[in-house]
Design an enzyme around this catalytic site. Sequence first.
Site, mmCIF file in Angstrom:
data_model
loop_
_atom_site.group_PDB
_atom_site.id
_atom_site.type_symbol
_atom_site.label_atom_id
_atom_site.label_comp_id
_atom_site.label_asym_id
_atom_site.label_seq_id
_atom_site.Cartn_x
_atom_site.Cartn_y
_atom_site.Cartn_z
ATOM 1 N N PHE A 114 13.542 35.769 -36.701
ATOM 2 C CA PHE A 114 12.509 36.077 -37.690
ATOM 3 C C PHE A 114 11.741 34.842 -38.145
ATOM 4 O O PHE A 114 10.976 34.918 -39.102
ATOM 5 C CB PHE A 114 13.085 36.930 -38.806
ATOM 6 C CG PHE A 114 13.669 38.202 -38.243
ATOM 7 C CD1 PHE A 114 12.942 38.930 -37.322
ATOM 8 C CD2 PHE A 114 14.942 38.624 -38.550
ATOM 9 C CE1 PHE A 114 13.470 40.072 -36.732
ATOM 10 C CE2 PHE A 114 15.479 39.768 -37.973
ATOM 11 C CZ PHE A 114 14.735 40.501 -37.059
ATOM 12 N N HIS A 119 -18.221 27.025 -46.671
ATOM 13 C CA HIS A 119 -18.239 28.311 -47.361
ATOM 14 C C HIS A 119 -18.779 28.103 -48.770
ATOM 15 O O HIS A 119 -18.111 27.535 -49.624
ATOM 16 C CB HIS A 119 -16.833 28.895 -47.408
ATOM 17 C CG HIS A 119 -16.246 29.119 -46.041
ATOM 18 N ND1 HIS A 119 -15.664 28.118 -45.308
ATOM 19 C CD2 HIS A 119 -16.191 30.237 -45.262
ATOM 20 C CE1 HIS A 119 -15.259 28.598 -44.140
ATOM 21 N NE2 HIS A 119 -15.559 29.873 -44.078
ATOM 22 N N SER A 157 25.322 36.355 -43.994
ATOM 23 C CA SER A 157 25.154 36.067 -42.571
ATOM 24 C C SER A 157 24.632 34.657 -42.316
ATOM 25 O O SER A 157 24.958 34.032 -41.323
ATOM 26 C CB SER A 157 24.171 37.059 -41.939
ATOM 27 O OG SER A 157 24.655 38.373 -42.072
ATOM 28 N N GLU A 160 10.725 36.860 -45.314
ATOM 29 C CA GLU A 160 10.859 35.575 -44.628
ATOM 30 C C GLU A 160 9.633 34.698 -44.843
ATOM 31 O O GLU A 160 9.750 33.491 -45.061
ATOM 32 C CB GLU A 160 11.076 35.792 -43.130
ATOM 33 C CG GLU A 160 12.328 36.600 -42.775
ATOM 34 C CD GLU A 160 12.159 38.103 -42.933
ATOM 35 O OE1 GLU A 160 11.009 38.565 -43.144
ATOM 36 O OE2 GLU A 160 13.157 38.829 -42.842
ATOM 37 N N HIS A 180 22.193 32.947 -36.042
ATOM 38 C CA HIS A 180 22.108 33.978 -35.009
ATOM 39 C C HIS A 180 21.069 33.554 -33.988
ATOM 40 O O HIS A 180 20.084 34.226 -33.746
ATOM 41 C CB HIS A 180 21.785 35.342 -35.633
ATOM 42 C CG HIS A 180 22.851 35.831 -36.581
ATOM 43 N ND1 HIS A 180 23.222 35.136 -37.711
ATOM 44 C CD2 HIS A 180 23.637 36.940 -36.574
ATOM 45 C CE1 HIS A 180 24.186 35.793 -38.339
ATOM 46 N NE2 HIS A 180 24.460 36.885 -37.678
ATOM 47 N N HIS A 225 16.622 41.110 -32.093
ATOM 48 C CA HIS A 225 17.229 40.115 -32.976
ATOM 49 C C HIS A 225 17.658 38.855 -32.238
ATOM 50 O O HIS A 225 18.165 37.927 -32.857
ATOM 51 C CB HIS A 225 18.454 40.728 -33.676
ATOM 52 C CG HIS A 225 18.100 41.697 -34.767
ATOM 53 N ND1 HIS A 225 17.261 42.767 -34.567
ATOM 54 C CD2 HIS A 225 18.459 41.747 -36.077
ATOM 55 C CE1 HIS A 225 17.132 43.439 -35.706
ATOM 56 N NE2 HIS A 225 17.839 42.841 -36.630
ATOM 57 N N HIS A 280 -20.641 34.563 -48.168
ATOM 58 C CA HIS A 280 -19.307 33.996 -47.965
ATOM 59 C C HIS A 280 -19.371 32.690 -47.177
ATOM 60 O O HIS A 280 -18.583 31.780 -47.407
ATOM 61 C CB HIS A 280 -18.437 35.011 -47.198
ATOM 62 C CG HIS A 280 -17.132 34.461 -46.721
ATOM 63 N ND1 HIS A 280 -15.983 34.527 -47.469
ATOM 64 C CD2 HIS A 280 -16.803 33.822 -45.571
ATOM 65 C CE1 HIS A 280 -14.992 33.954 -46.794
ATOM 66 N NE2 HIS A 280 -15.462 33.525 -45.648
ATOM 67 N N GLY A 337 -6.032 27.648 -46.701
ATOM 68 C CA GLY A 337 -7.025 28.025 -45.687
ATOM 69 C C GLY A 337 -6.491 29.241 -44.954
ATOM 70 O O GLY A 337 -7.130 30.289 -44.921
ATOM 71 N N ASP A 362 23.256 43.470 -31.831
ATOM 72 C CA ASP A 362 21.995 43.813 -32.477
ATOM 73 C C ASP A 362 20.833 43.855 -31.487
ATOM 74 O O ASP A 362 19.794 44.449 -31.776
ATOM 75 C CB ASP A 362 21.696 42.871 -33.642
ATOM 76 C CG ASP A 362 22.349 43.359 -34.945
ATOM 77 O OD1 ASP A 362 22.775 44.533 -34.991
ATOM 78 O OD2 ASP A 362 22.421 42.584 -35.902
#
Lengths: 669, 669
Positions: free
Chosen positions: A436, A30, A383, A410, A460, A472, A261, A119, A468
């Site tokens: 997550f 690039h 939690s 997160e 969890h 979840h 680019h 990157g 939940d």
Amino acid sequence: LRTAHPEHWMRAAAIRTLTLDAVAAANSGHSGMPMGMADVATVLFEKHLKFDPKAPHWPDRDRFILSAGHGSMLIYALLHLTGYEQATLQQLKDFRQWGARTAGHPEYGHLEGVETTTGPLGQGIANSVGFALAEEILRARYGKNVINHHTYVIAGDGCLMEGVSQEAIGLAGMQKLGHLIVFFDNNNITIDGTVDMADITDQSARFAASGWHVLEIDGHDPKAIDKAIVAAKAETGRPTMINCKTHIALGHAAQDTSKGHGALTNADQLQAAKEAYGWDYGPFEIPADVKSQWEAFGDRGAAARADWDARFAKLSKSKQDEFNRAFALDAPKKLSATIKAFKKQASEAGKKVATRASSESVLEVINPIMAETVGGSADLTGSNNTKTADLGVHTPDNREGRYIHYGIREHGMAAAMNGMVLHGGIRPYGGTFMCFTDYARGAMRLSALMKVPTVYVMTHDSIGLGEDGPTHQPVEHLAMLRATPNTNVFRPADSVEVAEAWELALTEKETPSVLALSRQGLPLVRTEHKTKNMSAQGAYVLADAEAGKRQAILMATGSEVSVAMEARAILEAEGIGTRVVSMPCWELFEQQDEKIRKRVLPGGPVRVAIEAGIRFGWDRWLFGERGKREKSGFVGMHDFGASAPAPELFEQFGITAEATAQKVRELLG
Amino acid sequence: LRTAHPEHWMRAAAIRTLTLDAVAAANSGHSGMPMGMADVATVLFEKHLKFDPKAPHWPDRDRFILSAGHGSMLIYALLHLTGYEQATLQQLKDFRQWGARTAGHPEYGHLEGVETTTGPLGQGIANSVGFALAEEILRARYGKNVINHHTYVIAGDGCLMEGVSQEAIGLAGMQKLGHLIVFFDNNNITIDGTVDMADITDQSARFAASGWHVLEIDGHDPKAIDKAIVAAKAETGRPTMINCKTHIALGHAAQDTSKGHGALTNADQLQAAKEAYGWDYGPFEIPADVKSQWEAFGDRGAAARADWDARFAKLSKSKQDEFNRAFALDAPKKLSATIKAFKKQASEAGKKVATRASSESVLEVINPIMAETVGGSADLTGSNNTKTADLGVHTPDNREGRYIHYGIREHGMAAAMNGMVLHGGIRPYGGTFMCFTDYARGAMRLSALMKVPTVYVMTHDSIGLGEDGPTHQPVEHLAMLRATPNTNVFRPADSVEVAEAWELALTEKETPSVLALSRQGLPLVRTEHKTKNMSAQGAYVLADAEAGKRQAILMATGSEVSVAMEARAILEAEGIGTRVVSMPCWELFEQQDEKIRKRVLPGGPVRVAIEAGIRFGWDRWLFGERGKREKSGFVGMHDFGASAPAPELFEQFGITAEATAQKVRELLG
């Protein structure tokens, strides 16, 4: 500009032409970004950046983060020009070739001076928040005579369109990271065309909305660049974003186009660009006067570093030792004894505890003896059980605080943690719900690729979270993480294994760890105290056949180890000798000698694996390792979970001791 | 407020008390959000939302998206109060219980009126951009008599801190989605405490920076709410964000605290809240007058829908058929013949083509016959080969355009695509580099969980991309995707398999598809034309042993199928009869009868799998399915990749025909 600042122009032209030459030699890469940001980088390295090419690991150096990592030739050119030993001219000639330090994108650990792997867009700017947080924390602890430096970042439109950038901007704004300075390479070009084809965001207004100090300049005017950096450094109460209007691929026929680019390899156009720069030199040729100017910028740092050495020597011996130990990622000597004491007490107490709560108890004894730990959570502190009494919350008013409220971010949290480890002096851990990891994946993969021991506290960890529901409830996540190279995935069964997992995670220097922890209470299975860290073997015999010949081996992790123990009790009562193997960490078990693995998993008995996740990956242990297809079974999930109280879910999905015992009976025929 | 608007107050109190009662009954859930946003929701459903509880799938209804999905009781209460048949009182009483439609978070497909699954924060607002884009595209195509509705979203601080929200905001702002209206539940509370513990962003300024129309109101004042919605609807040139200042858990002892976010189950406090509302009724009791007011709002839609039916009937028969076919996700009859013709031509031409380029060629023949496809890319249009000549770029000035420049926003793209399928009438596909499935994971998992047939075009699917290096080279991603339930992962070997994969992806109604495509050119392996879609079987015999007894089976996918064919040539020349099995889709093969699977993978011969990814998962086919541990081998990756030209990488990592042949020789002893 060329005539107004002739010397600056030639210095910047050195970056531009090295870029063109290296990309032409590699026939890929690039070109446009390094050519567009050459002026900003030149002024930064000339007048501001605190660095010493002879001491690339100097803890108090300024950090330079190329978030727009595809423009890797910018940093390679800078490191070469200023005299970093590893950044030889040959390396530039070998750009993007097998074995070269000059990889397609800057890879941490390949080349000194590259502070982080970039990157995947947005990661660098999100790392930089961690770098800047680490600097604040260490400055508060060791004083500004020892830690007092800036984090400079170059980010492009791509970085700023990625969602993770918003998480970084928000966190940095709230934390008022005054030593963080971001240059926005505002060239209005992406791969598909002009930015407005996909975005009309006023980036200056966006940063300002999150509490940043914002400046706007012509990114090719060295005076304006210098003035802006001076102003950014003067603003210590807010991070600064310098919006640099630039021309991608400046001076080339592809200037200001999306073609610019990519790889500009046309020989005639390359020559024409060199002529436009007034650059009358061959490929990879840098005139001596230009090179010596650049080297002078590099030499400037030596004196500053010598001064720093003297100041550092004034710290107390114990402070120096602590500082050096933390930067070396060495655990304190006390850690081992502390963990052993915790394990002994846990075995004796024999309590039913959720492993997320066990984890908090372990942290309560670790954090006081490891000043380098920095905890946090993505808004699930209560939690994830990540906060201990002694940490103190890190805020602009309490820079000594070692607990970070990352917000509902997160991905930003994971990337910031990577930045903290990379900065040095810090061992970060951070929590969210295991499901997550999906949001944090981009940065978690980079922990593994960069070989940094970031610790992910993922609570969890199964349908055991209950009501939940499936959004979840992780089912495929253990498999995903185990599939990732260089990642230790721990799923401890009880308080003792949790302590062992933490010991392993916090002594690791090159591998990130994931601790998969339960929401629900789990009975203690390690009732007999052993000083040895059994989890270090990855898998071990928790209980062996007693009722007679060993006819079955039950393999389980985490919350299902106690299910296996219950199944064993049922089977033994029926005269079926049953071994239970706890497998808290597959990766560590895979690293064991065949002899050890064979001792744990001998051929012969039927095998049943029990895990409240999908089967994917388990065939390695069921069919492989002396196992037999016809004599293996799996008790676990086969699809997504559901919303209901946890005990009902385990019943409904058939993850029970009785179902396990029944599977064994069937396999025994 | 209670005295100024007594009737409104009682209607909103119905939502609040149903929430309190359901959470108390379940002893889990999130009370505060529905209680805080009850006023906004009440006014929206009373005065603005176009809906008919008797026809929950009416294509021209307004869409109501609860991005803050933890507040699921808000939508369950609304659906019950307005008279949705499935939303019975019993369902509210069974909130979060096994088998109930009222899951912990709203699950698409469980309960009519729930437009999308939310809970993972930020997904709803990102889906909504897809809903609104779908509406624009279909309005342009069918006219505003048939399609002319709004997408309303409720998003909280959590949604807006997630990075994906920025991707959504940016895309919606650029696309000037005037029918998109977002209510920001600005209650200043997250789980860890007040928002300023993690964020000081001025959300109004942030949205405005991306081109949104922004209003700020008291979220409890029904007149202000109504006025804001009127103003939002009047602004058709920009999306609107209504910043609603609210009190979480309004009227409860936990009001304005993070405790209020969670489950408020204390009986005394519950009673006190009811008293504060002037609500003198038992659990789940709604006074008849309040219920009938709510039902009247529901009934209002019947007339509008009848009018719509009449307008729809005025469309030409062919337009009606196309509309109904697209909403039913039925493929056009012509598709099958078109694919067959393409395959025949490809087999005859016998060209070496990158599968990403084959994919473009297939799309060139599909897009003209499937008006419902909408393509796009996360700023890699030329690399993903996702744009065909006829699509036209979708912009505010060209609403008929079927190609979307999503910008550098993989997660936002994936979530928007989910929104488009959910809206109905659209089959979206979108591309990025396969490695950046990491960024899109959060939404890709939801495609699978919601059972929507979103198509992911993931190019540059291995080290075969070469110089860009390990940050861009997927190695674990095939395993991650295969580990995900309800996801078809296609890795086609050549142009013919690409065509077959597209046919399967575009006829799927309940499963998302991932097409893993090569950057590099691949020789045609399906040289003999077969009208049957061989990929539909998941795995099939591409070439069988000819040199004598079948001694080896080589299993491969994608770019490694031609490696397997080369290895077969070597082995056959040595007299070793060798079968090659192409396995473009494991998931489909797993669904085949044992008999078919056995025909493809009989026991006996040695087995070697070849794939330029990690081994994780392959043991299923190597050891399982009549395989033998001692007679199996794997040729592929064992760690992250590297930066170098692709042919060199395949050599260095030992993924070659000769290495494969050698592995077979060793296994044969």
